[in-house]
Scaffold this motif. Structure first.
Motif, PDB file in Angstrom:
ATOM      1  N   VAL A 136     -19.818  -8.884 -30.217  1.00  0.00           N
ATOM      2  CA  VAL A 136     -19.158  -7.855 -29.219  1.00  0.00           C
ATOM      3  C   VAL A 136     -20.084  -6.540 -29.198  1.00  0.00           C
ATOM      4  N   PHE A 137     -20.379  -6.549 -27.840  1.00  0.00           N
ATOM      5  CA  PHE A 137     -21.301  -5.250 -27.769  1.00  0.00           C
ATOM      6  C   PHE A 137     -20.430  -3.895 -28.099  1.00  0.00           C
ATOM      7  N   PRO A 138     -21.078  -2.649 -28.424  1.00  0.00           N
ATOM      8  CA  PRO A 138     -20.499  -1.704 -28.533  1.00  0.00           C
ATOM      9  C   PRO A 138     -19.584  -1.262 -27.241  1.00  0.00           C
ATOM     10  N   LYS A 139     -18.204  -0.818 -27.334  1.00  0.00           N
ATOM     11  CA  LYS A 139     -17.421  -0.325 -26.266  1.00  0.00           C
ATOM     12  C   LYS A 139     -18.084   0.841 -25.601  1.00  0.00           C
ATOM     13  N   ASP A 140     -18.085   0.826 -24.145  1.00  0.00           N
ATOM     14  CA  ASP A 140     -18.256   2.087 -23.422  1.00  0.00           C
ATOM     15  C   ASP A 140     -16.889   2.584 -22.846  1.00  0.00           C
ATOM     16  N   THR A 169     -15.296   1.481 -20.054  1.00  0.00           N
ATOM     17  CA  THR A 169     -14.681   0.604 -19.467  1.00  0.00           C
ATOM     18  C   THR A 169     -13.495  -0.315 -20.269  1.00  0.00           C
ATOM     19  N   ALA A 170     -12.566  -0.714 -19.665  1.00  0.00           N
ATOM     20  CA  ALA A 170     -11.584  -1.274 -20.549  1.00  0.00           C
ATOM     21  C   ALA A 170     -12.087  -2.976 -20.955  1.00  0.00           C
ATOM     22  N   PHE A 171     -12.903  -3.468 -20.267  1.00  0.00           N
ATOM     23  CA  PHE A 171     -13.529  -4.986 -20.621  1.00  0.00           C
ATOM     24  C   PHE A 171     -14.328  -4.807 -21.734  1.00  0.00           C
ATOM     25  N   SER A 172     -14.362  -5.648 -22.714  1.00  0.00           N
ATOM     26  CA  SER A 172     -15.419  -5.704 -23.690  1.00  0.00           C
ATOM     27  C   SER A 172     -16.524  -6.661 -23.272  1.00  0.00           C
ATOM     28  N   GLU A 173     -17.534  -6.271 -23.376  1.00  0.00           N
ATOM     29  CA  GLU A 173     -18.704  -7.167 -23.157  1.00  0.00           C
ATOM     30  C   GLU A 173     -19.286  -7.735 -24.443  1.00  0.00           C
ATOM     31  N   SER A 212     -24.544 -17.243 -24.000  1.00  0.00           N
ATOM     32  CA  SER A 212     -23.738 -16.665 -22.773  1.00  0.00           C
ATOM     33  C   SER A 212     -23.248 -15.288 -23.069  1.00  0.00           C
ATOM     34  N   VAL A 213     -23.773 -14.394 -21.973  1.00  0.00           N
ATOM     35  CA  VAL A 213     -23.653 -12.927 -22.038  1.00  0.00           C
ATOM     36  C   VAL A 213     -22.499 -12.704 -20.937  1.00  0.00           C
ATOM     37  N   PHE A 214     -21.386 -11.867 -21.401  1.00  0.00           N
ATOM     38  CA  PHE A 214     -20.089 -11.648 -20.476  1.00  0.00           C
ATOM     39  C   PHE A 214     -20.380 -10.150 -20.350  1.00  0.00           C
ATOM     40  N   LEU A 215     -20.243  -9.703 -18.985  1.00  0.00           N
ATOM     41  CA  LEU A 215     -20.582  -8.405 -18.668  1.00  0.00           C
ATOM     42  C   LEU A 215     -19.304  -7.858 -17.717  1.00  0.00           C
ATOM     43  N   ASN A 216     -19.436  -6.695 -17.672  1.00  0.00           N
ATOM     44  CA  ASN A 216     -18.107  -6.149 -16.617  1.00  0.00           C
ATOM     45  C   ASN A 216     -18.481  -6.237 -15.447  1.00  0.00           C
ATOM     46  N   ASP A 217     -19.331  -6.325 -14.683  1.00  0.00           N
ATOM     47  CA  ASP A 217     -19.435  -6.292 -13.102  1.00  0.00           C
ATOM     48  C   ASP A 217     -20.744  -7.101 -12.576  1.00  0.00           C
ATOM     49  N   SER A 218     -20.933  -7.333 -11.406  1.00  0.00           N
ATOM     50  CA  SER A 218     -21.748  -8.046 -10.807  1.00  0.00           C
ATOM     51  C   SER A 218     -23.251  -7.121 -10.809  1.00  0.00           C
ATOM     52  N   LEU A 237     -32.299 -19.757 -17.493  1.00  0.00           N
ATOM     53  CA  LEU A 237     -31.462 -18.829 -17.145  1.00  0.00           C
ATOM     54  C   LEU A 237     -30.717 -19.172 -15.889  1.00  0.00           C
ATOM     55  N   ILE A 238     -29.424 -18.866 -16.032  1.00  0.00           N
ATOM     56  CA  ILE A 238     -28.510 -19.325 -14.821  1.00  0.00           C
ATOM     57  C   ILE A 238     -27.430 -18.006 -14.959  1.00  0.00           C
ATOM     58  N   PRO A 239     -26.812 -17.704 -13.878  1.00  0.00           N
ATOM     59  CA  PRO A 239     -25.548 -16.862 -13.951  1.00  0.00           C
ATOM     60  C   PRO A 239     -24.503 -17.592 -14.335  1.00  0.00           C
ATOM     61  N   LEU A 240     -23.570 -16.971 -14.934  1.00  0.00           N
ATOM     62  CA  LEU A 240     -22.358 -17.538 -15.393  1.00  0.00           C
ATOM     63  C   LEU A 240     -21.330 -18.087 -14.138  1.00  0.00           C
ATOM     64  N   GLN A 241     -20.747 -19.175 -14.143  1.00  0.00           N
ATOM     65  CA  GLN A 241     -19.665 -19.424 -13.281  1.00  0.00           C
ATOM     66  C   GLN A 241     -18.357 -18.889 -13.206  1.00  0.00           C
ATOM     67  N   ASP A 242     -17.698 -18.231 -12.251  1.00  0.00           N
ATOM     68  CA  ASP A 242     -16.403 -17.681 -12.334  1.00  0.00           C
ATOM     69  C   ASP A 242     -16.369 -16.425 -13.134  1.00  0.00           C
ATOM     70  N   GLU A 243     -17.313 -15.956 -13.633  1.00  0.00           N
ATOM     71  CA  GLU A 243     -17.304 -14.538 -14.371  1.00  0.00           C
ATOM     72  C   GLU A 243     -18.618 -13.939 -14.229  1.00  0.00           C
ATOM     73  N   TYR A 244     -18.633 -12.585 -14.732  1.00  0.00           N
ATOM     74  CA  TYR A 244     -19.953 -11.933 -14.698  1.00  0.00           C
ATOM     75  C   TYR A 244     -20.664 -12.073 -15.928  1.00  0.00           C
ATOM     76  N   GLY A 245     -22.002 -12.531 -15.631  1.00  0.00           N
ATOM     77  CA  GLY A 245     -22.815 -12.611 -16.993  1.00  0.00           C
ATOM     78  C   GLY A 245     -23.898 -13.676 -16.691  1.00  0.00           C
ATOM     79  N   ILE A 246     -24.604 -14.183 -17.739  1.00  0.00           N
ATOM     80  CA  ILE A 246     -25.642 -15.098 -17.490  1.00  0.00           C
ATOM     81  C   ILE A 246     -25.632 -16.056 -18.809  1.00  0.00           C
ATOM     82  N   VAL A 247     -26.265 -17.112 -18.539  1.00  0.00           N
ATOM     83  CA  VAL A 247     -26.554 -18.077 -19.689  1.00  0.00           C
ATOM     84  C   VAL A 247     -27.997 -18.320 -19.976  1.00  0.00           C
ATOM     85  N   LEU A 248     -28.430 -18.230 -21.192  1.00  0.00           N
ATOM     86  CA  LEU A 248     -29.763 -18.146 -21.564  1.00  0.00           C
ATOM     87  C   LEU A 248     -29.690 -19.580 -22.551  1.00  0.00           C
TER      88      LEU A 248
END
Length: 131
Positions: free
Chosen positions: A31-35, A37-41, A61-67, A115-126
């Motif tokens: 879990v990345f340090p909180k900023d 935003t309400a969503f946890s990256e 798989s990296v899950f992010l807040n936005d596009s 490298l590819i963007p995540l499907q149905d969520e913001y983020g990437i897969v390496l």
């Protein structure tokens, strides 16, 4: 973490939280340090081991807040991998793929980075794959 490492060595080196362990798989989450935003990256990190017990595949798989963050991260990785490996080529699954060679003490081996963007969520897969 390097390819061909055994599970016990990966477990010593990995700093994320271990969630699952089997004979051929380790699953971690970071879990990345909180900023503000309400969503946890966070990032899910998976290690897959071959029949001899060495790392064969690393999937992150990296899950992010936005596009916007997603686009920026993809651009950053594209620049880095293009600089390190040259231009990517697409595979049948939609990944941008770069090829590399690892020089090891006992034997050199080839690997791929996808490298590819995540499907149905913001983020990437390496995905790092020992060829």
């Amino acid at each position: 973490v390097d390819f061909n490492l055994p599970q016990d060595e990966v477990r010593k080196r990995e700093k994320a939280k271990l969630y699952e362990r089997t004979l051929d798989h380790l699953f971690y989450s970071y879990v990345f340090p909180k900023d503000s935003t309400a969503f946890s990256e966070y990032a899910d990190i998976q290690y897959f081991f071959d029949k001899l017990g060495g790392v064969e595949i690393i999937n992150v798989s990296v899950f992010l807040n936005d596009s916007i963050q997603q686009v920026q991260l993809i651009e950053t990785y594209n620049q880095y991998f293009n600089y390190r490996y040259g231009e990517s080529s697409p595979d049948d699954y939609g990944y941008a793929v770069w090829k590399g060679t690892m020089e090891a003490e006992d034997d050199d081996y080839d690997y791929s980075v996808g490298l590819i963007p995540l499907q149905d969520e913001y983020g990437i897969v390496l995905e790092y794959l020992r060829d």
